[in-house]
Write a protein that holds these residues in place. Structure first.
Motif, short mmCIF file in Angstrom:
data_model
loop_
_atom_site.label_atom_id
_atom_site.label_comp_id
_atom_site.label_asym_id
_atom_site.label_seq_id
_atom_site.Cartn_x
_atom_site.Cartn_y
_atom_site.Cartn_z
N SER A 65 57.13 44.10 24.62
CA SER A 65 58.21 43.34 25.18
C SER A 65 58.61 42.11 24.06
O SER A 65 57.50 41.86 23.43
CB SER A 65 58.12 42.54 26.45
N PRO A 66 59.83 41.97 24.11
CA PRO A 66 60.12 40.80 23.32
C PRO A 66 59.83 39.49 24.35
O PRO A 66 59.91 39.73 25.45
CB PRO A 66 61.65 40.65 23.09
N PRO A 67 59.46 38.42 23.98
CA PRO A 67 59.26 37.31 25.04
C PRO A 67 60.50 37.11 25.75
O PRO A 67 61.67 37.22 25.36
CB PRO A 67 59.05 36.01 24.23
N LYS A 68 60.19 36.68 26.98
CA LYS A 68 61.27 36.21 28.07
C LYS A 68 62.07 37.48 28.54
O LYS A 68 63.18 37.33 29.18
CB LYS A 68 62.15 35.08 27.58
N CYS A 69 61.37 38.56 28.43
CA CYS A 69 62.23 39.88 28.94
C CYS A 69 61.71 40.50 30.21
O CYS A 69 61.70 41.87 30.53
CB CYS A 69 62.37 40.80 27.86
N THR A 72 55.91 39.32 32.52
CA THR A 72 54.81 38.66 33.30
C THR A 72 55.16 39.62 34.53
O THR A 72 53.97 39.94 34.98
CB THR A 72 55.38 37.24 34.02
N TRP A 73 56.16 39.95 34.67
CA TRP A 73 56.38 41.08 35.84
C TRP A 73 55.70 42.32 35.69
O TRP A 73 55.01 42.99 36.12
CB TRP A 73 57.75 41.30 35.97
N LEU A 74 55.98 42.75 34.43
CA LEU A 74 55.62 43.93 33.84
C LEU A 74 54.10 44.06 33.95
O LEU A 74 53.38 44.99 34.35
CB LEU A 74 55.97 44.56 32.35
N CYS A 158 62.70 45.52 27.95
CA CYS A 158 63.53 44.56 27.20
C CYS A 158 64.60 44.16 28.35
O CYS A 158 64.61 44.47 29.59
CB CYS A 158 64.32 45.42 26.13
N ARG A 159 65.34 43.47 27.75
CA ARG A 159 66.65 42.62 28.59
C ARG A 159 67.73 42.38 27.91
O ARG A 159 67.79 42.32 26.48
CB ARG A 159 65.94 41.33 28.97
N GLU A 160 68.80 42.26 28.74
CA GLU A 160 70.21 42.12 28.11
C GLU A 160 69.97 40.61 27.08
O GLU A 160 69.33 39.67 27.58
CB GLU A 160 71.20 41.63 29.11
N VAL A 166 68.65 32.61 26.97
CA VAL A 166 68.84 31.77 27.73
C VAL A 166 67.29 31.28 28.34
O VAL A 166 66.96 30.34 28.44
CB VAL A 166 69.87 31.88 28.96
N SER A 167 66.80 32.35 28.57
CA SER A 167 65.28 32.39 29.25
C SER A 167 64.45 31.65 28.46
O SER A 167 63.52 30.91 28.43
CB SER A 167 64.67 33.55 29.68
N LEU A 168 64.67 32.20 26.97
CA LEU A 168 63.84 31.67 25.66
C LEU A 168 64.18 30.20 25.61
O LEU A 168 62.93 29.22 25.32
CB LEU A 168 64.04 32.41 24.58
N LEU A 260 54.20 42.93 46.25
CA LEU A 260 53.20 42.10 45.70
C LEU A 260 53.74 41.29 44.43
O LEU A 260 53.44 40.17 44.22
CB LEU A 260 52.09 43.03 45.35
N CYS A 261 54.31 42.08 43.42
CA CYS A 261 54.75 41.75 42.37
C CYS A 261 56.30 41.01 42.26
O CYS A 261 56.74 40.72 41.23
CB CYS A 261 54.84 43.00 41.48
N SER A 262 56.79 40.72 43.52
CA SER A 262 57.91 40.46 43.37
C SER A 262 58.33 38.97 43.01
O SER A 262 57.07 38.34 42.97
CB SER A 262 59.01 40.58 44.79
N PHE A 263 59.44 38.47 42.61
CA PHE A 263 59.47 37.33 42.05
C PHE A 263 59.21 36.15 43.19
O PHE A 263 58.50 35.32 42.96
CB PHE A 263 61.14 37.15 41.56
N LYS A 265 57.52 36.45 45.93
CA LYS A 265 55.92 36.42 46.34
C LYS A 265 55.04 35.41 45.07
O LYS A 265 54.34 34.86 45.25
CB LYS A 265 55.49 37.94 46.24
N LEU A 266 55.37 35.99 43.91
CA LEU A 266 54.55 35.44 42.87
C LEU A 266 54.84 33.93 42.68
O LEU A 266 53.74 33.20 42.58
CB LEU A 266 54.66 36.43 41.45
N LYS A 267 56.11 33.65 42.62
CA LYS A 267 56.48 32.29 42.31
C LYS A 267 55.81 31.39 43.30
O LYS A 267 55.65 30.33 42.81
CB LYS A 267 57.98 32.10 42.22
N TRP A 284 55.95 28.03 35.06
CA TRP A 284 56.82 28.14 33.68
C TRP A 284 57.47 29.75 33.40
O TRP A 284 58.44 30.04 33.05
CB TRP A 284 56.39 27.81 32.38
N TYR A 285 56.54 30.58 33.95
CA TYR A 285 56.60 31.90 33.89
C TYR A 285 57.74 32.57 35.11
O TYR A 285 58.26 33.61 34.92
CB TYR A 285 55.58 32.94 33.94
N PHE A 286 57.86 31.64 35.93
CA PHE A 286 58.75 32.07 37.17
C PHE A 286 59.97 30.95 37.27
O PHE A 286 59.77 29.80 37.59
CB PHE A 286 58.07 32.02 38.26
N ARG A 287 61.10 31.34 36.69
CA ARG A 287 62.33 30.30 36.60
C ARG A 287 63.43 30.93 37.81
O ARG A 287 63.33 30.36 38.79
CB ARG A 287 62.74 30.25 35.30
#
Ligand code: A3P
Length: 321
Positions: A65-69, A72-74, A158-160, A166-168, A260-263, A265-267, A284-287
């Motif tokens: 992955s590129p960072p911020k895409c 963590t979720w994957l 990847c991500r838009e 913006v996330s980065l 279990l892996c949903s935003f 739940k983890l956040k 920081w990984y969950f914004r």
């Protein structure tokens, strides 16, 4: 039979990744050009070591992955998936309830950066191994990328690009107080210079590889995962050779993994909460975990400019955002 990956931290007693260790002594984010890509200066020794000495093994899964895409979720999804025989996702003591996903799945660049001691930890991991990299496809060792080697598979996310930037920016700002304006990240990124950039090259490398060899590279998008997590997790499980059985589907195992892996739940887990006593924390990984936050940070002109660049770079590839 192997029960799947074991959390790296449990096996090795150390944190396999802390992005904050990529901070240089003078608190600046030094990007270095390495074989046509922009990487953190501090990752270069690790990348060279991977290129020199990483030996893939049967069952290996590399998350790219590129960072911020959505790395963590994957990591969480792949780990929960591949280890579900050992750790049923609804179990109250699941590793992801006490460990951040980055503690479960090692980050190759940092793992290899510190030389043979940690490298040997990688070798000591039982198969199937699960690991991640931000390296572009073009600089991965041939032992990983060669189509014939189906022992080692790649799952890419990847991500838009506007949302990624913006996330980065938000992430970099927390790590490096001297990055203040979004333009500090945006302007160089339009020229291709951003962490692991050019963005379009990162995405295209894995896109082309997945087209050439779909059984070797699975290409996922953050936005698809958000809109249909169930189908994408099913796809992921099939791809890594662990499809859900009918009885698992009926028992709700797939849904348990998604939950279990949903935003949310983890956040909201204690392990992923803010830690004011530390200059780095797992929160920081969950914004926001949303699509379209770019609109809060870019003018329509900026958006049009980046869209046009990306569209031009991807033209003819069959890929678009
Ligand atoms: P935002 O900053 O837009 O909120 P990475 O893991 O590659 O560093 O990517 C981080 C981005 O993924 C952040 O995006 C973060 O909020 C989001 N994210 C983290 N965990 C997530 C999850 N379980 N579900 C959805 N998005 C998640």
């Amino acid at each position: 039979a192997a029960l799947g990956p074991v959390p790296f931290r449990d096996l090795c007693g150390v944190r396999p990744v802390s992005d904050v260790t990529t901070r240089s002594a003078d608190n600046k984010l030094w990007l270095q050009r390495y074989q046509g890509t922009w990487v953190l200066e501090s990752w270069v020794p690790g990348i060279m070591a991977i290129q020199r000495s990483f030996v893939p093994r049967r069952g290996d899964v590399v998350l790219g992955s590129p960072p911020k895409c959505g790395t963590t979720w994957l990591k969480a999804l792949a780990f929960a998936n591949m280890s579900r025989a050992a750790y049923p996702p609804a179990h109250p003591e699941h590793p992801l309830l006490r460990l951040n996903p980055h503690d479960c799945v090692p980050f190759m660049e940092l793992l290899f950066a510190t030389g043979t001691r940690k490298e040997s930890k990688m070798n000591a991991l039982p198969s199937p191994r699960l690991m991640n990299t931000h390296m572009q496809h073009s600089i991965l060792p041939a032992s990983v990328t060669t189509d014939q080697n189906l022992d080692c598979k790649i799952v890419y996310i990847c991500r838009e690009p506007k949302d990624m930037l913006v996330s980065l920016w938000h992430y970099t700002r927390r790590a490096l107080p001297d990055v203040s304006s979004f333009l500090d990240v945006f302007e160089p990124a339009c020229e291709g210079k951003c962490l692991c950039g050019p963005i379009w090259d990162h995405v295209l490398g894995y896109w082309n590889a997945s087209k050439a060899s779909p059984e070797k590279v699975l290409f996922l998008r953050y936005e698809d995962l958000l809109s249909d997590p169930v189908e994408n997790v099913r796809k992921l499980a099939r791809f890594v050779g662990q499809p859900f059985s009918v009885s698992e589907e009926e028992a709700g195992v797939l849904m348990d993994i998604v939950r279990l892996c949903s935003f949310d739940k983890l956040k909201n887990l204690e392990v992923n909460s803010a830690d004011p006593s530390s200059d780095f924390a797992n929160d920081w990984y969950f914004r926001k975990g949303e699509v379209g936050d770019w609109a809060n940070h870019m003018t329509p002109d900026m958006a049009r400019r980046l869209d046009a660049i990306v569209e031009e770079k991807l033209s003819g590839s069959g890929l678009s955002f």
